[in-house]
Design an enzyme around this catalytic site. Structure first.
Site, PDB file in Angstrom:
ATOM      1  N   LYS A 243      -5.446 -21.668  -2.294  1.00  0.00           N
ATOM      2  CA  LYS A 243      -6.456 -20.675  -1.950  1.00  0.00           C
ATOM      3  C   LYS A 243      -6.018 -19.289  -2.423  1.00  0.00           C
ATOM      4  CE  LYS A 243      -7.863 -22.890   2.442  1.00  0.00           C
ATOM      5  NZ  LYS A 243      -9.305 -23.039   2.214  1.00  0.00           N
ATOM      6  N   ARG A 317     -11.221 -33.551   5.450  1.00  0.00           N
ATOM      7  CA  ARG A 317     -11.938 -34.833   5.469  1.00  0.00           C
ATOM      8  C   ARG A 317     -10.987 -35.999   5.224  1.00  0.00           C
ATOM      9  NH1 ARG A 317     -15.693 -32.742   0.710  1.00  0.00           N
ATOM     10  NH2 ARG A 317     -15.206 -30.854   1.897  1.00  0.00           N
TER      11      ARG A 317
END
Length: 464
Positions: A243, A317
């Site tokens: 990120k 996920r």
């Protein structure tokens, strides 16, 4: 686990007014309120330019100069925020709601007061104590669990990763197990591989703190099985798909789903709902090291699906899919998960409104209705299955992410849905778990979003 701030609610003694009266007003009731004031108090309001606009309040002295009454202008349609800004705005002391007022729902107003009194104090003590509000004993008893649960979420999310890593998050579950005499299991490090939780291991293996799955079980085996799962990414660098700095700054909050699940489990056990509860917390750090998960890797999940890692920053996920597959093996009557899963959900609905996904319409309707009733609204998005093609892979059954930036919250939910067996009722909450700025009742930092809605729904569903 950090200590929660006091709620600033105290029990009001029957038949006795405690402290200074607070009268809630709106533009309609302001004229009636003026009639109950003496000439000097009305003159004071006029001289100070007070107007009954929501959010404004006036301190009214008596003839001796002592604080005698507080007028608070509110929006009657938003009772939760009516008093939320007062605990630190009013002088320290005790207050009570006057008989005359514009508030129809004093229960939510008292909850808002308590939420506004919260401060995270692990590293810095507040300068003063909040003002206290005296409420009836029955109301205090009903509100106390919700206040404690909200503070639990906020405390867990606000704590930096150095003090809230996977081991600390597991400790929070262990504390619950001890308090409520629940059973606890934990798989740590390479034990995850031996027990067939490969995606949890893959995401967390690069951290100096071992990944783990924590399982709490409570209740009678004969009761309906309820599985609650929370995403516990204690810090998310994004992995090798790292990120940017502004996107990483608040990633201590990426375990916000786990914080919600832990708090909901505590509410369920405290209320003694007639369920067989299983709480599952996959806890990891998505770190960068020589053994970090790489883009393009293919992982065979617990459910047997092969998944190509298209993006290491779509890690939530991955840890959830193994937990969901394990929870589904118990053939639950209901399975639900909380996760700070996608920025796309925030782009779609903003920071205040969590996204709800459900595989049954009646289930979704019941949750949405419960959320509105307790001023904890959610908004449903569809499990639009044609979008599954956005997660296609040329080498595996499917990928964890894809090239398209469209419908990110939906495709993430569709990924998770593949691990939910047909016929198993399932709810997925994509929540922000954070306030970007200070607002009445919502201090900057960790926040419970969708927690009260889900608990209200469960109480209705499992009421004896």
């Amino acid at each position: 686990m950090p200590e929660s701030s006091p709620s600033a609610l105290i029990e009001r003694k029957a038949g006795k007014a405690q402290g200074v009266a607070i009268e809630t007003i709106d533009s309609v009731r302001y004229k009636d309120a003026l009639k109950r004031l003496d000439a000097s108090q009305r003159r004071w309001l006029e001289q100070t330019g007070f107007e009954p606009r929501p959010g404004r309040f006036a301190l009214l002295p008596d003839a001796s100069g002592k604080l005698a009454r507080v007028l608070v202008a509110i929006d009657p349609s938003e009772p939760l925020g009516a008093l939320a800004g007062l605990p630190y705005a009013l002088p320290a002391g005790t207050y009570h709601l006057a008989e005359h007022g514009a508030l129809a729902d004093t229960h939510l107003a008292a909850l808002g007061w308590a939420l506004g009194a919260y401060r995270f104090e692990r590293y810095r003590k507040r300068a003063r104590a909040p003002a206290t509000l005296a409420v009836p004993g029955a109301e205090l008893a009903a509100l106390a669990p919700l206040i404690e649960a909200t503070a639990r979420v906020r405390d867990l999310v606000n704590t930096p990763t150095e003090d809230m890593g996977p081991d600390h998050l597991a400790d929070a579950v262990k504390q619950l197990a001890k308090v409520y005499k629940a059973k606890l299991r934990e798989w740590v490090g390479d034990e995850l591989l031996k027990a067939n939780f490969p995606t949890i291991h893959a995401v967390g293996r690069a951290s100096h703190r071992a990944p783990r799955l924590v399982e709490l079980t409570w209740g009678k085996a004969s009761d309906p099985k309820l599985v609650v799962i929370g995403k516990g990414v204690c810090f998310d660098t994004g992995g090798l798909d790292i990120k940017p700095s502004d996107g990483m700054r608040n990633m201590k909050k990426d375990m916000g789903g786990a914080a919600h699940a832990i708090a909901l489990a505590a509410l369920v056990m405290q209320a003694k709902l007639p369920v067989r509860l299983t709480l599952l917390i996959p806890a990891v750090e998505n770190a960068i090291a020589g053994n970090a998960m790489r883009p393009g890797e293919v992982i065979t999940t617990r459910a047997g699906h092969t998944v190509e890692v298209d993006n290491t920053d779509a890690e939530g996920r991955l840890i959830l899919c193994d937990a969901i597959a394990y929870g589904a093996e118990q053939q639950p009557e209901l399975m639900l998960d909380f996760a700070t899963l996608t920025g796309a959900a925030r782009v779609a609905l903003g920071p205040d409104l969590p996204v709800l996904f459900a595989n049954q319409d009646a289930l979704a309707d019941a949750v949405l209705e419960a959320g509105c009733a307790v001023a904890d609204p959610l908004w449903r998005l569809p499990l639009w299955r044609p979008y599954r093609k956005m997660l296609e892979s040329s080498v595996a059954d499917f990928a964890n992410s894809g090239a398209s930036r469209h419908a990110g919250a939906i495709t993430a939910a569709l990924y998770l849905e593949r691990f939910v067996p047909d016929g198993t009722p399932w709810l997925h909450l994509d929540t922000y778990a954070w306030n970007d700025a200070d607002r009445p009742g919502r201090p900057r930092g960790g926040e419970a979003m969708g927690l009260r809605a889900m608990f209200a729904f469960l109480r209705q569903r499992y009421a004896r």
